[in-house]
Design an enzyme around this catalytic site. Structure first.
Site, PDB file in Angstrom:
ATOM      1  N   LYS A 116       0.807  -1.236   0.000  1.00  0.00           N
ATOM      2  CA  LYS A 116       0.000   0.000   0.000  1.00  0.00           C
ATOM      3  C   LYS A 116       0.835   1.278   0.000  1.00  0.00           C
ATOM      4  CE  LYS A 116      -4.381  -1.255   1.111  1.00  0.00           C
ATOM      5  NZ  LYS A 116      -5.593  -0.567   1.459  1.00  0.00           N
ATOM      6  N   GLY A 165     -10.317  -4.099   4.654  1.00  0.00           N
ATOM      7  CA  GLY A 165     -10.741  -3.142   5.681  1.00  0.00           C
ATOM      8  C   GLY A 165     -10.229  -3.437   7.081  1.00  0.00           C
ATOM      9  N   HIS A 208     -16.923   6.153  -3.117  1.00  0.00           N
ATOM     10  CA  HIS A 208     -15.860   5.308  -3.670  1.00  0.00           C
ATOM     11  C   HIS A 208     -16.082   5.263  -5.182  1.00  0.00           C
ATOM     12  CE1 HIS A 208     -13.268   1.551  -3.787  1.00  0.00           C
ATOM     13  NE2 HIS A 208     -13.837   1.570  -4.982  1.00  0.00           N
ATOM     14  N   GLU A 275      -8.570   2.923  -7.748  1.00  0.00           N
ATOM     15  CA  GLU A 275      -9.635   3.261  -6.802  1.00  0.00           C
ATOM     16  C   GLU A 275      -9.376   4.611  -6.134  1.00  0.00           C
ATOM     17  OE1 GLU A 275     -11.362  -1.064  -5.540  1.00  0.00           O
ATOM     18  OE2 GLU A 275     -10.210   0.002  -4.022  1.00  0.00           O
ATOM     19  N   ARG A 291      -6.265  -6.677 -11.365  1.00  0.00           N
ATOM     20  CA  ARG A 291      -7.015  -7.873 -11.770  1.00  0.00           C
ATOM     21  C   ARG A 291      -8.374  -7.452 -12.312  1.00  0.00           C
ATOM     22  NH1 ARG A 291     -10.747  -7.415  -7.653  1.00  0.00           N
ATOM     23  NH2 ARG A 291      -9.854  -6.849  -5.651  1.00  0.00           N
TER      24      ARG A 291
HETATM   25  P1  ADP Z   1      -8.542  -2.379   2.004  1.00  0.00           P
HETATM   26  O1  ADP Z   1      -7.378  -2.749   1.141  1.00  0.00           O
HETATM   27  O2  ADP Z   1      -8.406  -2.875   3.425  1.00  0.00           O
HETATM   28  O3  ADP Z   1      -9.859  -2.695   1.391  1.00  0.00           O
HETATM   29  P2  ADP Z   1      -8.728   0.459   1.183  1.00  0.00           P
HETATM   30  O4  ADP Z   1      -7.612   1.431   1.320  1.00  0.00           O
HETATM   31  O5  ADP Z   1      -9.079  -0.019  -0.183  1.00  0.00           O
HETATM   32  O6  ADP Z   1      -8.446  -0.779   2.184  1.00  0.00           O
HETATM   33  O7  ADP Z   1     -10.014   1.090   1.830  1.00  0.00           O
HETATM   34  C1  ADP Z   1     -11.214   0.348   1.953  1.00  0.00           C
HETATM   35  C2  ADP Z   1     -12.369   1.260   2.316  1.00  0.00           C
HETATM   36  O8  ADP Z   1     -12.071   1.946   3.564  1.00  0.00           O
HETATM   37  C3  ADP Z   1     -12.622   2.390   1.315  1.00  0.00           C
HETATM   38  O9  ADP Z   1     -13.442   1.996   0.220  1.00  0.00           O
HETATM   39  C4  ADP Z   1     -13.319   3.384   2.218  1.00  0.00           C
HETATM   40  O10 ADP Z   1     -14.648   2.950   2.443  1.00  0.00           O
HETATM   41  C5  ADP Z   1     -12.545   3.288   3.533  1.00  0.00           C
HETATM   42  N1  ADP Z   1     -11.391   4.222   3.590  1.00  0.00           N
HETATM   43  C6  ADP Z   1     -10.109   3.978   3.192  1.00  0.00           C
HETATM   44  N2  ADP Z   1      -9.295   5.065   3.349  1.00  0.00           N
HETATM   45  C7  ADP Z   1     -10.092   6.038   3.869  1.00  0.00           C
HETATM   46  C8  ADP Z   1      -9.861   7.417   4.277  1.00  0.00           C
HETATM   47  N3  ADP Z   1      -8.663   8.001   4.177  1.00  0.00           N
HETATM   48  N4  ADP Z   1     -10.920   8.120   4.768  1.00  0.00           N
HETATM   49  C9  ADP Z   1     -12.138   7.531   4.901  1.00  0.00           C
HETATM   50  N5  ADP Z   1     -12.422   6.262   4.548  1.00  0.00           N
HETATM   51  C10 ADP Z   1     -11.422   5.508   4.036  1.00  0.00           C
END
Ligand code: ADP
Length: 447
Positions: A116, A165, A208, A275, A291
């Site tokens: 990440k 998450g 999102h 994303e 993917r």
């Molecule tokens: P993972 O890889 O665990 O799925 P992500 O970075 O893709 O983590 O984030 C998953 C979800 O968490 C996002 O779609 C959003 O709903 C929430 N999220 C992530 N980063 C933030 C942020 N900086 N502020 C608010 N919500 C966030």
């Protein structure tokens, strides 16, 4: 073009991929665990090979067994689908070392985007807007407090090795940060074996929004518009739509073009999804998936393209058959993910499908591997079907989805269909007024 493709997956996505291969005149090899001997993907494939017992780590995650199956069957290429080994850079590299084509991105891009912090750094360096936050992992509490003061509260503590998450905790102010750090570290350690965390600005109510990318081996990279996937529970997407209701044509063109340009600069190939969180007119990169996504059908419906066919063609070295200017968006599409689970408690509900009737008619698509008498095994993901509708506009999609959800019969299991029926009827959803927190609030509302 390939003669034979092995599909290293199961369920609806294995069926989806073998359908595309069959239309292209390519023979298919299914692999399966002993729990999946009667599965639809095994029945529909030209050949099938059992690769191990039910637990995924001994079958669908067993790289050696899958590569052996490819050798025995004489396959030319392997499509990983999504989940399982799809974002495993070692598997992609091993596939190619053994002389098979990996139908997906290059191993180095899978590896880069799987980390990440490295992914955010790369995104920043190729000109994408990222969520403000620390450059790397934070050390002790004092360093974290200093960094959070710079970023500004509220902040989100996130696990470096994160996924699904987990290891994510918000802090509203200075007093909450030490506890959030401790909790996120403990969760990350338990889930990923690494307690490393970093900080990000916490966005309160973003959407999102993700951009679909398609690239060939010759440097051609296009975007296929975006999807809004804000309807999530426990960070799992439940409903997706294309194009995003809240964006205008200029915003779409701008974020699509910069995402495609960034991946062109990386030398990216195959499909990928960039994303973003979107708030107050601004986009913030959060991660990239290297993917095919679960929600790819909504993009297919509005673009009139078969993304799996495009992936196979690109992997075989064919140049893209169209330019960015030739891509047209037509109408609107919505997807509901049907999971075998209790719609309130989210507890999985595997078991025998006593009776099955899928909806049909104009503009309705069902991607599923279910049939009457099939037993959903307890070992894998609970998503059992995707119901996708296409219409001239969002309103027509909503009418069509309501009707299709009424027709859908899956007896014997608990599913998310009742929840979808409630969401589709809700006035805020109908008006397109939602964000990533909306569904949790909606599901918790007293009825
Ligand atoms: P993972 O890889 O665990 O799925 P992500 O970075 O893709 O983590 O984030 C998953 C979800 O968490 C996002 O779609 C959003 O709903 C929430 N999220 C992530 N980063 C933030 C942020 N900086 N502020 C608010 N919500 C966030």
């Amino acid at each position: 073009m390939f003669d034979k493709v092995l599909i290293a997956n199961r369920g609806e996505i294995a069926v989806r991929i073998l359908r595309a291969c069959r239309e292209m005149g390519i023979r298919t090899v299914a692999v399966h665990s002993t729990a999946d001997a009667d599965a639809m993907h095994v029945r529909l494939a030209d050949e099938s090979i059992c690769i191990g017992p039910p637990p995924a780590r001994e079958s669908y995650l067993n790289k050696i067994a899958i590569l052996s199956a490819a050798t025995i069957s004489g396959a030319d290429a392997i499509h990983p689908g999504y989940g399982f080994l799809a974002e495993n850079a070692d598997f992609a590299a091993m596939t190619e070392e053994h002389g098979f084509t990996f139908i997906g991105p290059a191993p180095e891009h899978i590896r880069l985007m799987g980390d990440k912090i490295a992914a955010k750094r790369a995104a920043r360096s190729i000109g994408l807007p990222v969520v403000p936050g620390t450059e790397g992992a934070v050390g002790g509490e004092a360093e974290a407090l200093r960094a959070a003061d710079d970023i500004g509260y509220p902040v989100l503590v996130k696990a470096v090795a994160g996924g699904g998450g987990r290891g994510m905790k918000p802090a509203r102010d200075r007093s909450e940060l030490p506890a959030a750090l401790k909790l996120a570290r403990a969760e990350a350690e338990a889930a990923f074996g690494s307690a490393e965390v970093y900080l990000e600005k916490y966005l309160r109510r973003p959407r999102h929004i993700e951009v679909q990318i398609l690239a060939d081996l010759h440097g051609n990279v296009v975007h296929l518009g975006e999807r809004d996937c804000s309807l999530q529970r426990r960070h799992q997407k439940l409903i997706e739509e294309a194009l995003a209701p809240g964006l205008n044509a200029d915003q779409r063109q701008a974020i699509g073009a910069s995402s495609a340009a960034a991946l062109r600069a990386l030398g990216y190939r195959s499909v990928g999804t960039v994303e973003y969180l979107y708030e107050d007119g601004k986009f913030y990169f959060i991660e990239m998936n290297t993917r095919l996504q679960v929600e790819h059908p909504v993009t297919e419906m509005v673009c009139g393209l078969d993304l799996v066919r495009e992936m196979v063609r690109a992997a075989a070295g064919r140049p893209l058959g169209f330019t960015q200017d030739e891509i047209r968006f037509s109408g609107h599409a919505i997807e509901c993910r049907i999971n075998a689970e209790n719609p309130d408690t989210l507890v999985p509900s595997p078991g025998r499908v006593a009776d099955y009737h899928a909806p049909g008619g104009l503009g309705v698509r069902v991607d599923s591997a279910l049939y009457s008498g099939y037993t959903v095994p307890p070992y894998y993901d609970s998503m059992i079907a995707k119901l996708i509708v296409h219409g001239a506009n969002r309103n027509e999609c909503l009418m069509r989805m309501r009707r299709a959800l009424e027709e859908y019969v899956i007896d014997g299991l608990e599913t998310t269909i009742p929840l979808h029926r409630r969401v589709i009827a809700d006035s805020a959803f109908v008006d397109g007024e939602y964000d990533i927190r909306w569904l949790e609030d909606f599901a918790a509302r007293p009825r």
